[in-house]
Enzyme design. Structure first.
Site, PDB file in Angstrom:
ATOM      1  N   GLY A   1      25.940  67.671  18.465  1.00 49.65           N
ATOM      2  CA  GLY A   1      25.839  69.007  17.891  1.00 49.65           C
ATOM      3  C   GLY A   1      25.128  70.009  18.781  1.00 49.65           C
ATOM      4  O   GLY A   1      25.019  71.188  18.420  1.00 49.65           O
ATOM      5  N   ASP A   2      24.641  69.568  19.949  1.00 52.90           N
ATOM      6  CA  ASP A   2      23.883  70.464  20.820  1.00 52.90           C
ATOM      7  C   ASP A   2      24.776  71.581  21.357  1.00 52.90           C
ATOM      8  O   ASP A   2      25.867  71.325  21.896  1.00 52.90           O
ATOM      9  CB  ASP A   2      23.293  69.665  21.985  1.00 52.90           C
ATOM     10  CG  ASP A   2      22.444  70.520  22.892  1.00 52.90           C
ATOM     11  OD1 ASP A   2      21.297  70.815  22.519  1.00 52.90           O
ATOM     12  OD2 ASP A   2      22.939  70.912  23.964  1.00 52.90           O
ATOM     13  N   LEU A   3      24.316  72.815  21.239  1.00 57.74           N
ATOM     14  CA  LEU A   3      25.141  73.970  21.615  1.00 57.74           C
ATOM     15  C   LEU A   3      25.418  74.023  23.103  1.00 57.74           C
ATOM     16  O   LEU A   3      26.532  74.361  23.528  1.00 57.74           O
ATOM     17  CB  LEU A   3      24.462  75.266  21.157  1.00 57.74           C
ATOM     18  CG  LEU A   3      24.354  75.477  19.640  1.00 57.74           C
ATOM     19  CD1 LEU A   3      23.589  76.752  19.336  1.00 57.74           C
ATOM     20  CD2 LEU A   3      25.737  75.514  19.001  1.00 57.74           C
TER      21      LEU A   3
END
Length: 288
Positions: free
Chosen positions: A242-244
Site C-alpha cells: 500500500g506504500d504510495l
C-alpha cells in the site's frame, strides 16, 4: 569495517539525511560522516559513521568511546545491513526484467535497518501518512522535550518508558501530532515499555509474532508493522503493497497489483522494495 562487495554510497547518504532526527543526529556532507546516539549496555553514547564522499563505499569507519567501540560497531553492521543477504537477493531479483536494470545500476544496495528497535518503531508511527520532512519535525520536537544528553551536543531518543509516563496529551502538546496519532504513539510506547523487545524478537527469530503484537496497537496498521518488520525484525521478505512511493515506482499500480507482481520476488521482496524506492527517488533508471 570492510563492506563485503561494497555499496552505492549516495542512496545511503540520502537516506540518512532524509531520516536524521534533529537534535539526535547530524550529517556532514563534505566527509560523508553521520553522527547519532547509539544505545549500548553502558547507556547511550554519541558515535560517528564515516561513509566518505565517493560514489561507492568499500569501508566504513566507526568512531565511538573505546569501552563500547566493539558493541557500537556490531550495531552499525546491523544498521547498515553489512552482513545481509544482498548477494543472494540480487541473484534472485536479476531474473525479473523489471528489476534487472535497477540491480545493475546500484549493486550492493542494502536495506537500512536499525540500531534500536524501539526508536525505529516509534519513529515509524511518527511518519505515518506524513512527509519525511514532517516526520523529522515531529521527531525533533519529541527529542527536544524528552531526550537526554548523550555527549557531542546530541540527545538520546526518549525511552519508551518516559513517553509512556508522559501520556498522550503531553505528547500531542510537544509534537503537534493529531490526537489519534498521539494516542497511537503513546500506546506503542506503553507496549514497548511493558516488555515487547523488538531487538530480542529479531535475535530469537520471533519477528512474525512481534509484528502481530504491533498490529494489536490501535492506530498501528500494516504499513507501520511491515516497515518495522523490514527494518527492525530483519524480515527480508517484508513488503508494503500500500506504500504510495512504491506504487508510483511500479507504475501507479493498486496495492493488490503490487502484491501480485511481487510474488516472484519472494523471499527477497524487501530488497526489491529498496531498489524501487531508490529508483523513484533518483533521476535515471526506473523499473516496474
Amino acid at each position: 569495517m570492510d563492506v563485503p562487495g561494497g555499496l552505492p554510497a549516495d542512496p545511503l547518504r540520502r537516506f540518512l539525511v532524509a531520516h536524521a532526527v534533529p537534535g539526535a543526529e547530524r550529517f556532514d556532507a563534505a566527509t560523508g560522516t553521520h553522527e547519532r546516539v547509539v544505545p549500548t549496555a553502558a547507556g547511550p553514547v554519541a558515535a560517528a559513521v564515516v561513509l566518505g564522499a565517493g560514489e561507492r563505499c568499500e569501508r566504513v569507519l566507526v568512531r565511538a568511546p573505546a569501552p563500547v567501540l566493539g558493541e557500537v560497531a556490531g550495531l552499525v553492521r546491523r544498521w547498515l545491513d553489512l552482513d545481509g543477504g544482498v548477494a543472494a537477493a540480487e541473484a534472485h531479483l536479476r531474473a525479473d526484467p523489471s528489476l534487472a536494470a535497477l540491480v545493475a545500476a546500484r549493486p550492493g544496495l542494502r536495506v537500512p535497518r536499525s540500531v534500536s528497535g524501539a526508536e525505529t518503531a516509534l519513529l515509524t508511527v511518527l511518519g505515518q501518512q506524513v512527509s519525511l520532512a514532517a516526520a523529522r519535525t515531529f521527531a525533533g520536537r519529541l527529542v527536544a522535550a524528552h531526550g537526554r544528553p548523550a555527549g557531542e551536543g546530541l540527545l538520546a531518543f526518549p525511552d519508551p518508558g518516559a513517553l509512556a509516563a508522559a501520556g498522550p496529551d503531553a505528547l500531542r502538546a510537544v509534537t503537534g501530532l493529531t490526537g489519534a496519532r498521539s494516542r497511537a504513539l503513546h500506546a506503542l510506547a506503553e507496549l514497548l515499555a511493558g516488555g515487547l523487545d523488538l531487538d530480542a524478537a529479531r535475535e530469537a527469530g520471533e519477528g512474525p509474532a512481534a509484528r502481530e503484537r504491533l498490529l494489536e496497537v490501535r492506530g498501528v496498521g500494516p504499513w507501520t508493522a511491515d516497515c518495522v518488520a523490514l527494518r527492525v525484525l530483519g524480515e527480508d521478505d517484508a513488503f508494503l503493497p500500500g506504500d504510495l512511493v512504491l506504487r508510483a515506482a511500479m507504475g501507479r499500480v493498486s496495492p493488490a497489483q503490487a502484491l501480485a507482481r511481487a510474488q516472484g520476488w519472494r523471499p527477497w521482496r524487501g530488497y526489491a522494495l529498496l531498489h524501487l524506492w531508490t529508483a523513484h527517488a533518483f533521476a535515471g533508471v526506473t523499473g516496474g
